[in-house]
Design a protein around this motif. Structure first.
Motif, mmCIF file in Angstrom:
data_model
loop_
_atom_site.group_PDB
_atom_site.id
_atom_site.type_symbol
_atom_site.label_atom_id
_atom_site.label_comp_id
_atom_site.label_asym_id
_atom_site.label_seq_id
_atom_site.Cartn_x
_atom_site.Cartn_y
_atom_site.Cartn_z
ATOM 1 N N ASP B 54 0.859 -1.194 0.000
ATOM 2 C CA ASP B 54 0.000 0.000 0.000
ATOM 3 C C ASP B 54 0.892 1.239 0.000
ATOM 4 N N ASN B 55 1.107 1.996 -1.042
ATOM 5 C CA ASN B 55 0.690 1.776 -2.420
ATOM 6 C C ASN B 55 1.940 1.841 -3.300
ATOM 7 N N TYR B 56 2.664 0.770 -3.366
ATOM 8 C CA TYR B 56 3.863 0.733 -4.203
ATOM 9 C C TYR B 56 4.213 -0.711 -4.542
ATOM 10 N N GLU B 93 -4.082 5.687 -18.318
ATOM 11 C CA GLU B 93 -5.010 6.793 -18.081
ATOM 12 C C GLU B 93 -6.419 6.430 -18.533
ATOM 13 N N PRO B 163 -8.257 4.002 -8.400
ATOM 14 C CA PRO B 163 -8.214 5.468 -8.402
ATOM 15 C C PRO B 163 -7.243 6.056 -7.373
ATOM 16 N N GLY B 164 -6.368 6.927 -7.840
ATOM 17 C CA GLY B 164 -5.431 7.611 -6.965
ATOM 18 C C GLY B 164 -4.100 6.899 -6.814
ATOM 19 N N HIS B 165 -4.078 5.558 -6.987
ATOM 20 C CA HIS B 165 -2.854 4.817 -6.686
ATOM 21 C C HIS B 165 -1.736 5.142 -7.687
ATOM 22 N N TYR B 166 -2.097 5.184 -8.984
ATOM 23 C CA TYR B 166 -1.086 5.491 -10.002
ATOM 24 C C TYR B 166 -0.522 6.888 -9.769
ATOM 25 N N GLN B 167 -1.434 7.853 -9.518
ATOM 26 C CA GLN B 167 -0.998 9.240 -9.336
ATOM 27 C C GLN B 167 -0.120 9.385 -8.096
ATOM 28 N N ALA B 168 -0.410 8.581 -7.072
ATOM 29 C CA ALA B 168 0.386 8.669 -5.852
ATOM 30 C C ALA B 168 1.766 8.025 -6.048
ATOM 31 N N GLY B 169 1.934 7.284 -7.140
ATOM 32 C CA GLY B 169 3.255 6.723 -7.426
ATOM 33 C C GLY B 169 3.311 5.211 -7.483
ATOM 34 N N TYR B 171 3.556 2.746 -9.592
ATOM 35 C CA TYR B 171 3.885 2.341 -10.952
ATOM 36 C C TYR B 171 5.337 1.895 -10.950
#
Lengths: 585, 177
Positions: B54-56, B93, B163-169, B171
């Motif tokens: 969570d979340n990586y 996206e 939702p939000g996980h990719y933007q938070a990093g 990836y």
């Protein structure tokens, strides 16, 4: 609680391995230049805001605070979990710091995230005595970013805090420039009918409130990191980088609605605690709250960080840019927010009978209605013919309440239905709600609260008195809690102002209806006409402050002392030692 | 209100065949890159274990050769639902909108998946099953495999589109040797 115990154990066994840092802060008279005006104020290490204090989780910090003022001072470490006698509230944690004296704070850092510090003496905080705290976690951050900036907001007023309080006491609408005028009365009367307008105005008169009281302190200049809108604080980035912005609202009185036109923001932390990431276009930051967001600017251009005050009487502005001197357009302020009757719905003694003729047309009900309150009878005209192939038997588990019916149709359950304060994103997109905040890694196990304590937030705007359960601080008994219990606090806001309630020393588990995923905060904002619940695991012995964080509301009496009785012997509170002479809070 | 519209939209949006559909209109980065294609386990040159927290991810980058087939064993060691999806940033996206819908419909609920909802017939043979070959969606404790044949060099990432996980990093980079 377990990690804390382990940390304690480790520090006993391996004292040599414990990190220790020593820091110095001086409390000084400083000059504050907002670009609009220059004033005398109070700061740290010669400036306001003070420095960003950077700590590491697991470290024990020693902070030497030297008072160079000719009056008492104090520093409160807002949101930090620490022994109560290090919490910095004169008259509750310690006597305060005398002029010329150096006081050394010493406490272990047992958390990570974005916090801030400020004076808890008189009106030194609105006069400029605040700074930021950034704590690096022991392990890795659960998100990725290439660079970070603290974005610390305040509402700098040309008047000193003492003078503002005197003026508010004398004339509570002294700083209210948005009051409705006679001209507006006649234009409302022609629009809504004379009798409706008269009834509306009489109802507001009965409530001893003025209709435009979204903000009782106007005439400020919004600052970001000490810079006014024209001074334009700028953070530099390389296109393609991810940037963590640590927003801190250190205002005396002002809530800000924050957006960065052209950039999506992902909220990853609230009040220092990681939350499950939420993508938003805009968010509202209450006084004393913090929000960390991650943005990902891909283009070689400048972006404006635009922070409008909730009542739209002022704004703060800063810039993210690939090069110094680059700027983006600064949006216009939106129309002032106006409270509606819905915001008054929590007030007792309101004669609802006389409101029969009230014009609900102005209450903005239509667009903000959410699914749960939806009148299903109005759906008769719906065309079900396209839905034949759907197997309804599988739908039992579906949660219609959480369905988004097009982003702008969703109302925020933390505002009264039809509230004039209901936030809307400027671009029609997603506006963060408390309901979106879910703990990333819950600190406490979920359990039934052992009891409930109701706290009615009360006040009389006409006399500028603010109180809890109708009793102001100096007349009130402390709230007594028992070590080990889990208390459910029920806030009922009976006023027409928004109150950011801050409990020192222990976490506020905000009830957003997510059970074990409810987020933990240090400041819980309670909107007019609403009831908000939070729970607290009473795990910190001693005595603590609990108050509205609007400076002039706290000073007027919306404040309580909380005493935690019992606790482990070794940490048994020696509260008697606290002298009462420094008792200004 | 708009309930009917939402369902129509839901039915029109297919949760399947995303990888190929999105891949076809990729090209915003000018590489003309595709992310590759489903691989055969028998052709996999090696196995890469990817742990999701969570979340990586661990690891946060892998190296592959153009044309190489890799067998990913993906384990969710966090407390939240996570995805492992191979694609270009544009594909991710596009997929994020579908994932948002899954959250709004209660399919993804923090640490749980609502399997009844996932299997629900949305009409026209569509569902929210999340069965694309380039990705897996896992509850905490679950483990699944993705066998993927990387085609050519390009801007490829593995990502979590909750939702939000990719933007938070959440990836990881795929580097071509």
């Amino acid at each position: 609680m377990k990690p804390r115990f382990l940390t304690g154990l480790l520090s006993l066994l391996m004292p040599a391995m414990v990190l220790a840092g020593e820091y110095d802060l001086t409390v000084d008279r400083v000059k504050i230049d907002t670009g609009d005006f220059v004033k005398e104020g109070i700061g740290y290490n010669g400036a306001s805001p003070g420095p960003v204090m950077r700590f590491k989780e697991g470290e024990t910090v020693k902070i030497n605070v030297t008072n160079n003022l000719d009056e008492m001072t104090s520093i409160h470490w807002h949101g930090l979990i620490l022994p109560f006698n290090q919490d910095g509230v004169p008259g509750i944690s310690f006597p305060g710091i005398k002029p010329g004296e150096t006081f050394t704070y010493e406490f272990p850092i047992q958390q990570a995230g974005t916090y801030w510090f400020h004076s808890h003496s008189g009106f030194q905080e609105p006069d400029g005595a605040y700074g930021a705290i950034v704590i690096e976690p022991e392990g890795r951050e659960p998100f990725r970013y290439d660079r970070e900036f603290v974005v610390q907001l305040t509402d700098k007023h040309p008047h000193s805090g003492d003078r503002i309080m005197r003026n508010l006491k004398m004339m509570p609408d002294y700083y209210n420039r948005e009051q409705q005028t006679v001209g507006e009365f006649f234009s409302d009367a022609s629009k809504n009918g004379l009798m409706n307008t008269v009834r509306d105005r009489m109802a507001w008169g009965d409530m001893r409130m003025m209709k435009a009281d979204v903000e009782d302190l106007q005439g400020f200049t919004g600052l970001i990191n000490g810079k006014g809108p024209d001074q334009n604080w700028t953070g530099l980035f390389e296109p393609g980088e991810r940037i963590r912005l640590r927003f801190i609202n250190s205002s005396a009185m002002t809530y800000f609605d924050i957006r960065i036109p052209g950039l999506d923001m992902t909220v990853v932390q609230a009040d220092g605690n990681n939350v499950q990431p939420v993508n938003v276009d805009e968010f509202r930051i209450g006084v004393a709250e913090t929000y960390d967001v991650i943005v990902h600017p891909k283009d070689e251009q400048a972006y404006t960080i635009f922070a409008e005050s909730m009542g739209r009487s002022g704004y703060a502005r800063a810039t993210l840019a690939p090069e110094e001197g680059m700027e983006a357009a600064v949006p216009q302020l939106r129309d002032p927010a106006r409270l509606t009757m819905a915001d008054m719905s929590g007030m007792p003694g309101m004669d609802h009978g006389s409101m029969a003729g009230m014009d609900h047309g102005g209450m903005d009900m239509g667009s903000s209605e959410d699914m749960s309150g939806m009148d299903h009878s109005s759906m008769e005209g719906m065309d079900h013919s396209n839905m034949d192939s759907m197997d309804h038997s599988n739908m039992e588990g579906m949660d219609h309440g959480s369905m988004t019916m097009g982003k702008e149709d969703k109302s925020d359950p933390f505002y009264a239905k039809g509230s004039g304060l209901m936030p809307k994103a400027a671009n029609g997109g997603k506006f963060l709600s408390y309901a979106d905040l879910k703990a990333q890694d819950p600190l406490y196990e979920d359990r039934e609260p052992t009891r409930e304590i109701e706290l009615r937030l009360t006040g009389n705007m006409e006399r500028y008195t603010w109180s809890i359960n109708g009793v102001k601080y100096e007349d009130a008994d402390p709230i007594r809690l028992k070590y080990g219990e889990r208390v459910r606090f029920k806030f009922v806001n009976e006023t027409m102002m928004t109150h950011p309630m801050h409990l020192h020393g222990m976490w506020s588990i905000l009830d957003v209806g997510a059970g074990q995923w409810n987020p933990i905060k240090h400041t819980v904002s309670v909107n007019p006409g609403t009831t908000v619940y939070m729970e607290t695991e009473v795990d910190a012995p001693g005595q603590w402050a609990f108050h509205c964080h609007l400076s002039y509301h706290a000073a007027a009496g919306m404040f309580r002392k909380v005493i935690v009785e019992g606790g482990p012997d070794s940490t048994q509170a020696k509260t008697d030692a606290i002298a009462e002479d420094g008792g200004e809070v | 209100m708009n309930a009917s519209k939402l369902f129509v939209a839901g039915m029109a949006l297919s949760m399947s065949a995303t990888a190929f559909a999105a891949g076809a209109h990729d090209g915003g980065h000018g590489h003309g890159a595709t992310s590759g294609e489903p691989g055969k386990a028998s052709e996999a040159s090696r196995t890469v274990t990817v742990e999701m927290y969570d979340n990586y991810y661990e690891p946060e980058e892998i190296s592959v050769k153009p044309g190489e087939t890799v067998r990913f064993v993906v384990e969710n060691k966090g407390n939240l639902v996570h995805e492992f999806s191979v694609g270009t940033p544009d594909m991710h996206e596009a997929h994020q909108e579908e994932m948002m819908m899954m959250v709004e419909h209660g399919v993804i609920q923090g640490g749980k998946l609502n399997h009844d909802m996932m299997n629900m017939d949305m009409g026209n043979g569509h569902s929210m099953k999340h069965d694309d070959p380039n990705s897996v969606l896992l509850e905490p404790g679950q483990s699944k495999e993705v066998v993927w044949k990387f085609s050519d060099k390009g801007n490829i990432e593995f990502a979590c589109n909750v939702p939000g996980h990719y933007q938070a990093g959440m990836y990881g980079e795929v580097n071509f040797e």
